[in-house]
Design an enzyme around this catalytic site. Structure first.
Site, PDB file in Angstrom:
ATOM      1  N   GLN A  29       0.805  -1.176   0.057  1.00  0.00           N
ATOM      2  CA  GLN A  29      -0.059   0.186  -0.098  1.00  0.00           C
ATOM      3  C   GLN A  29       0.912   1.222   0.203  1.00  0.00           C
ATOM      4  OE1 GLN A  29      -3.644   0.311   2.108  1.00  0.00           O
ATOM      5  NE2 GLN A  29      -3.551   2.262   0.821  1.00  0.00           N
ATOM      6  N   GLU A  80       5.635  -5.973  13.889  1.00  0.00           N
ATOM      7  CA  GLU A  80       5.079  -7.224  14.237  1.00  0.00           C
ATOM      8  C   GLU A  80       5.966  -7.800  15.284  1.00  0.00           C
ATOM      9  OE1 GLU A  80       3.006  -9.657  11.085  1.00  0.00           O
ATOM     10  OE2 GLU A  80       3.870  -8.251   9.880  1.00  0.00           O
ATOM     11  N   SER A 111     -10.785 -11.505  16.462  1.00  0.00           N
ATOM     12  CA  SER A 111     -10.811 -12.225  15.068  1.00  0.00           C
ATOM     13  C   SER A 111     -10.021 -13.568  15.102  1.00  0.00           C
ATOM     14  CB  SER A 111     -10.414 -10.951  14.213  1.00  0.00           C
ATOM     15  OG  SER A 111     -11.346 -10.154  13.958  1.00  0.00           O
ATOM     16  N   TYR A 147     -12.435  -2.752  28.660  1.00  0.00           N
ATOM     17  CA  TYR A 147     -11.828  -3.462  27.231  1.00  0.00           C
ATOM     18  C   TYR A 147     -10.580  -4.336  27.367  1.00  0.00           C
ATOM     19  CZ  TYR A 147     -10.252  -3.704  22.654  1.00  0.00           C
ATOM     20  OH  TYR A 147      -9.708  -4.285  21.454  1.00  0.00           O
ATOM     21  N   TYR A 196       5.770  -4.662  23.250  1.00  0.00           N
ATOM     22  CA  TYR A 196       4.556  -4.969  22.104  1.00  0.00           C
ATOM     23  C   TYR A 196       3.476  -4.604  22.680  1.00  0.00           C
ATOM     24  CZ  TYR A 196       2.192  -7.112  18.432  1.00  0.00           C
ATOM     25  OH  TYR A 196       1.215  -7.452  17.164  1.00  0.00           O
ATOM     26  N   GLU A 207      -2.211  -0.913  18.796  1.00  0.00           N
ATOM     27  CA  GLU A 207      -3.320   0.203  19.044  1.00  0.00           C
ATOM     28  C   GLU A 207      -4.522  -0.445  19.581  1.00  0.00           C
ATOM     29  OE1 GLU A 207      -2.804  -1.991  16.295  1.00  0.00           O
ATOM     30  OE2 GLU A 207      -4.560  -3.127  16.246  1.00  0.00           O
TER      31      GLU A 207
END
Ligand SMILES: *[C@@H]1O[C@H](CO)[C@@H](O)[C@H](O)[C@H]1NC(C)=O
Ligand SMILES: *[C@@H]1O[C@H](CO)[C@@H](O)[C@H](O)[C@H]1NC(C)=O
Length: 353
Positions: free
Chosen positions: A59, A124, A184, A231, A242, A245
């Protein structure tokens, strides 16, 4: 005579000092600039030329104008993505994902101009970076969320507020769920999955995301989280520094108190506002934590304590690759790059704490 002598020895010292400063420049800087003078319009203005070898995840972003100055007020920093500029680049940046997948290759067939540095970039966690043994003795710089990287590119950061913010409104209105989790990629071997299971046996946990076929659009994400007291900002890996967001955006901007699982408590304390999160290590058991969450949600005053930081601090997300690249220039202040090679990038990447 005495005075004359000391002045002349002072001169000698001065000369020596000047030489010490100039020699590295001569060695690294001038010959290189001279060599590529014709091809390089950048170096004459003292600009640093940063070449991105390939765009992360394919991208691309616009690099027109003086991006680093226009967007981030970082001077003398030219970002390019034309590979033909390789010979004049000061730093060439490689995003790890594409290298590891094999869709992009390092230009090892070209001679590396003297003084040019190669930067390895990844956001990552170590167990998603692949095996980096093949990259021994290649890179001179690392760019990662880690604080000990040469260029630290965190997912988010905390900025002090210039003037004291207004008192935060009642944070417990409109809350309909005690604990929420958006997931997910559910994998039962993840520590976060075990904690979730234990926690949901004690208190209700509202789950969203693909795992439960309740995907949230990016538009719905923060409004949904805002209706939760807590949350679960659970990282998929527990690795040094690490913190993604999930903390900076989902929890803080969503307006729910983050319950964090990831690096140790001290890593969070170093970068996140005081008394703004709950770390699972604060409790002897998950059960105890569940009980604590219930108590705090039932006590307006105690719950509000977790938002006090908003009077003094602001969260800023870092999401644009151009900002990360421009940062290379703002962290460079010497005329000559220090000699540095990552002889074992794999060991550096996989180091914990
Ligand atoms: C609470 O919800 C109502 C109705 O949806 C909305 O008008 C109000 O702004 C919300 N209050 C806060 C503090 O979010
Ligand atoms: C960068 O790494 C290469 C490969 O190991 C090395 O030859 C070169 O001297 C290094 N350059 C700097 C400036 O550290």
């Amino acid at each position: 005579m005495e005075g004359y002598k000391s002045i002349s020895s002072m001169k000698k010292w001065l000369l020596l000092c000047i030489l010490c400063i100039l020699l590295p420049c001569l060695h690294y800087g001038w010959p290189r600039h001279y060599q590529f003078f014709a091809s390089s319009q950048w170096h004459k203005n003292g600009d640093m030329l940063i070449l991105l070898w390939h765009w992360p995840f394919g991208q691309s972003y616009g690099l027109g104008g003086d991006v680093c100055w226009d967007l981030y007020r970082i001077p003398h920093c030219k970002l390019v993505d034309q590979r033909s500029l390789f010979p004049s680049a000061d730093v060439v940046v490689f995003h790890n994902r594409e290298l590891i997948q094999g869709s992009q290759k390092l230009p090892t067939e070209f001679p590396r101009p003297r003084g040019q540095r190669w930067a390895w970039m990844s956001l990552e966690s170590p167990n998603h970076n692949g095996n980096l043994q093949q990259f021994a003795n290649i890179f001179n710089m690392t760019m990662s969320y880690r604080r000990d990287a040469d260029i630290t590119i965190p997912y988010g950061e905390l900025l002090p507020m210039e003037s004291e913010g207004s008192l935060v409104e009642d944070n417990s209105v409109n809350k309909s769920s005690l604990v929420c989790w958006v997931v997910s990629n559910y994998q039962s071997h993840h520590k976060r999955s075990r904690v979730f299971k234990e926690l949901s046996a004690v208190v209700p946990v509202q789950v969203y995301g693909n795992w439960k076929q309740k995907p949230l659009s990016s538009k719905d994400l923060l409004p949904t989280i805002s209706r939760c007291y807590f949350y679960l900002a659970f990282e998929n890996s527990e690795a040094k520094d690490y913190i993604t967001e999930k903390l900076w955006k989902n929890a803080y901007q969503g307006g729910a108190v983050p319950v964090v699982l990831g690096p140790p408590m001290s890593h969070y304390k170093d970068v996140a506002p005081p008394n703004s999160f709950i770390h699972i290590d604060e409790f002897k058991s998950v059960k105890e934590m569940g009980q604590y969450l219930q108590q705090v949600a039932g006590d307006k005053k105690r719950y509000a304590e977790y938002f006090k930081w908003k009077q003094h601090w602001m969260v800023r997300l870092q999401t644009d690759w151009r900002e990360r690249l421009c940062k290379i220039c703002s962290q460079e202040n010497s005329c000559s790059p220090q000699y540095k090679v990552y002889s074992d990038l794999e060991a550096w990447d996989k180091a914990f704490i």
